[in-house]
Enzyme design. Structure first.
Site, PDB file in Angstrom:
ATOM      1  N   LYS A   1       0.829  -1.200   0.000  1.00 49.70           N
ATOM      2  CA  LYS A   1       0.000   0.000   0.000  1.00 49.70           C
ATOM      3  C   LYS A   1       0.872   1.262   0.000  1.00 49.70           C
ATOM      4  O   LYS A   1       2.059   1.213   0.323  1.00 49.70           O
ATOM      5  CB  LYS A   1      -0.894   0.026   1.254  1.00 49.70           C
ATOM      6  CG  LYS A   1      -1.958  -1.034   1.323  1.00 49.70           C
ATOM      7  CD  LYS A   1      -2.731  -0.917   2.631  1.00 49.70           C
ATOM      8  CE  LYS A   1      -3.802  -1.974   2.745  1.00 49.70           C
ATOM      9  NZ  LYS A   1      -4.903  -1.757   1.803  1.00 49.70           N
TER      10      LYS A   1
ATOM     11  N   ARG B   1     -10.662 -11.190   1.104  1.00 50.92           N
ATOM     12  CA  ARG B   1     -11.589 -12.153   0.494  1.00 50.92           C
ATOM     13  C   ARG B   1     -10.992 -13.556   0.477  1.00 50.92           C
ATOM     14  O   ARG B   1     -11.721 -14.556   0.510  1.00 50.92           O
ATOM     15  CB  ARG B   1     -11.952 -11.687  -0.920  1.00 50.92           C
ATOM     16  CG  ARG B   1     -10.829 -11.688  -1.921  1.00 50.92           C
ATOM     17  CD  ARG B   1     -11.045 -10.733  -3.083  1.00 50.92           C
ATOM     18  NE  ARG B   1     -10.871  -9.347  -2.685  1.00 50.92           N
ATOM     19  CZ  ARG B   1     -10.975  -8.313  -3.504  1.00 50.92           C
ATOM     20  NH1 ARG B   1     -11.257  -8.516  -4.781  1.00 50.92           N
ATOM     21  NH2 ARG B   1     -10.808  -7.084  -3.053  1.00 50.92           N
TER      22      ARG B   1
END
Length: 516
Positions: free
Chosen positions: A293, A367
């Site tokens: 990130k 996920r």
């Protein structure tokens, strides 16, 4: 139930008598609801009008909705201050009562008040939208506890010995039926449990990453289970490997803190049937892994286990309220770090379900762990599933930090859930699940791809998880925008909100009748 560390264990009670005398109460402040026309009919102390009139004539206080004004009282009285809180134009909804109560809590904390007495006018329930005493009692209690919450500090020393609000008494002069009194007591109980469970989730989500690694989250979950006598288990990395939880293992393998799978069961019925499965994303810190990130804002990734905190808060509430439902909670928890052993873009992972996943983005890790969590919940008997996750930045583009995004394969289930959210005041907005979005999950080399690019990203991320529901009724809740706020709003503080604890609990309680 013991209060969470970030907020007081506020003792809430009611005292309704025909001959009630305010002088008998040793409190720091009285609270009075005020409409733009002045104090409501039935107020036991019309003396407040003499204080209100100059305030309203000088436009210092207009009784606008949620407006508060504290007036110190001269001399030695049985109280120090009266806090006026505006109702605006009637009727009021439960959510408006909840926010008004949160505003009162903040005003009381500013003046370092410990003991509060809330003077209720006789027609309080009649000018609320719901027309229910229990709803009003729950809203006022929730608002007081949620509004009093403060983020734990780690400073060397504190100049204040004030620890917050300790007591709230609801006062009313006049006759009250046994049924109405029971409604108030039930509302207070539910409000206290809902709010304290949400604050538990806030506490966990606010913890710095070095204070909460997967093993710490597991210990916190075991504490909740032990407190309420619930069945629980924690699977370590060796057990995860034996079971074949390839998704959770892959995401956690780049960290020196190994992953864990946390399970708690609440059995409120004689048989283990009609089980509701709650699955919460427990990434205790998310760097993005190899797909690192950006630096700015990464410190807020301590909140990436907000879904896990939410479902754990729900289990705390169920343990306290003991409804006639069966629930299994599953938290796959890991750190997503860019270590030498970290999983990489291009890797193929085999999940617990047997499906293979092509990794295109290691920052789409939530996920992947939830896939294993969903399968494990089904193996534990779940026939309805809700997953909660700080899943995508894309949901902020769509809904900001105002509403939680929802994706489902069962519109009726979602409608029931949205109705519950309207009662709790937590906003939920449905996103479409068209076939074209499902098709975007296809991979050339595996069963699924873990990233579909920026188009429809909040939807496809949810549908990825829904694949592992295997056709069972399922709702995905993306709380990436609502789990952690940059500034105070409504009943929520800056930082962690504990969002969805109250709504999921409310929906589960409604399933005592609905499930079949």
């Amino acid at each position: 139930m013991k209060g969470p560390s970030g907020s007081e264990n506020i003792q809430v009670s009611i005292d309704w008598k025909e001959d009630l005398d305010a002088a008998q109460y040793d409190v720091d402040a009285f609270i009075v609801l005020v409409s733009p026309q002045g104090t409501e009919e039935g107020s036991m102390r019309q003396v407040w009008n003499s204080l209100l009139l100059p305030l309203m004539e000088s436009h210092l206080f207009s009784a606008a909705k949620f407006q508060t004004y504290a007036v110190p009282l001269p001399g030695r009285g049985e109280y120090r201050t009266v806090i006026f809180v505006g109702t605006g134009e009637r009727p009021l909804s439960s959510e408006e009562l909840r926010i008004a109560s949160a505003q009162v809590a903040r005003a009381a904390r500013k003046m370092r008040a410990k003991r509060l007495a809330w003077e209720l006018s006789t027609p309080l329930v009649t000018f609320t939208v719901e027309q229910q005493a229990s709803a009003a009692a729950q809203a006022l209690t929730e608002g007081m506890i949620l509004g009093s919450y403060r983020h734990k500090q780690y400073k060397k020393s504190s100049t204040s010995s004030y620890e917050g609000i300790e007591q709230l008494i609801f006062l009313r002069k006049g006759k009250v039926s046994a049924a109405e009194l029971a409604d108030w007591e039930r509302g207070i109980l539910h409000g206290r449990v809902y709010a304290e469970s949400a604050c538990l989730a806030r506490d966990l989500t606010n913890l710095p990453g070095n204070f909460l690694v997967p093993e710490d989250l597991a210990r916190a979950a075991l504490d909740v289970a032990e407190r309420h006598g619930l069945e629980s288990a924690v699977l370590d990395e060796k057990e995860l490997e034996q079971l074949g939880m390839g998704g959770l293992i892959a995401v956690g393998q780049g960290s020196v803190h190994p992953p864990r799978l946390i399970m708690i069961k609440y059995q409120g019925r004689s048989d283990w049937e009609d089980v509701i499965g709650l699955v919460g994303k427990g990434i205790t810190f998310d760097t993005g892994g190899i797909s690192l990130k950006k630096r700015l804002g990464m410190e807020e990734m301590i909140s990436d286990m907000g879904g896990a905190a939410a479902v754990l808060g729900v289990m705390n509430a169920l343990g306290a309220l003991r409804p006639a439902v069966n629930v299994v909670m599953v938290i796959p928890t890991a750190e997503n770090m860019p270590g030498g052993n970290a999983f990489k873009p291009g890797d193929i992972i085999r999940s617990l379900s047997g499906r293979t996943i092509e990794v295109l983005n290691t920052d789409a890790e939530g996920r992947v762990v939830l896939a294993d969590g969903m399968t494990y919940a089904r193996q534990q008997g779940a026939v309805k599933l809700i997953d909660v996750a700080t899943l995508t930045g894309a949901v902020l583009s769509a809904l900001g930090d105002v509403a939680t995004g929802a994706v489902t394969n069962d519109d009726v289930m979602l409608e029931e859930f949205i109705m519950a959210s309207k009662r709790t005041g937590e906003k939920v907005w449905p996103l479409p699940a068209y076939k074209e979005f499902w098709d975007m999950l296809k991979s050339d080399v595996a069963d699924l791809s873990n990233s579909t690019g920026s188009r429809g990203a909040a939807i496809t991320a949810g549908l990825f998880i829904g694949t592992f529901a295997e056709g069972l009724p399922w709702i995905h809740l993306d709380i990436a925008g609502t789990a952690f706020l940059s500034k105070e709003r409504g009943v929520n503080p800056k930082g962690a909100t504990g969002v969805m604890v109250r709504t999921i609990t409310e929906w589960i309680l409604s399933q005592q009748v609905v499930i079949h």
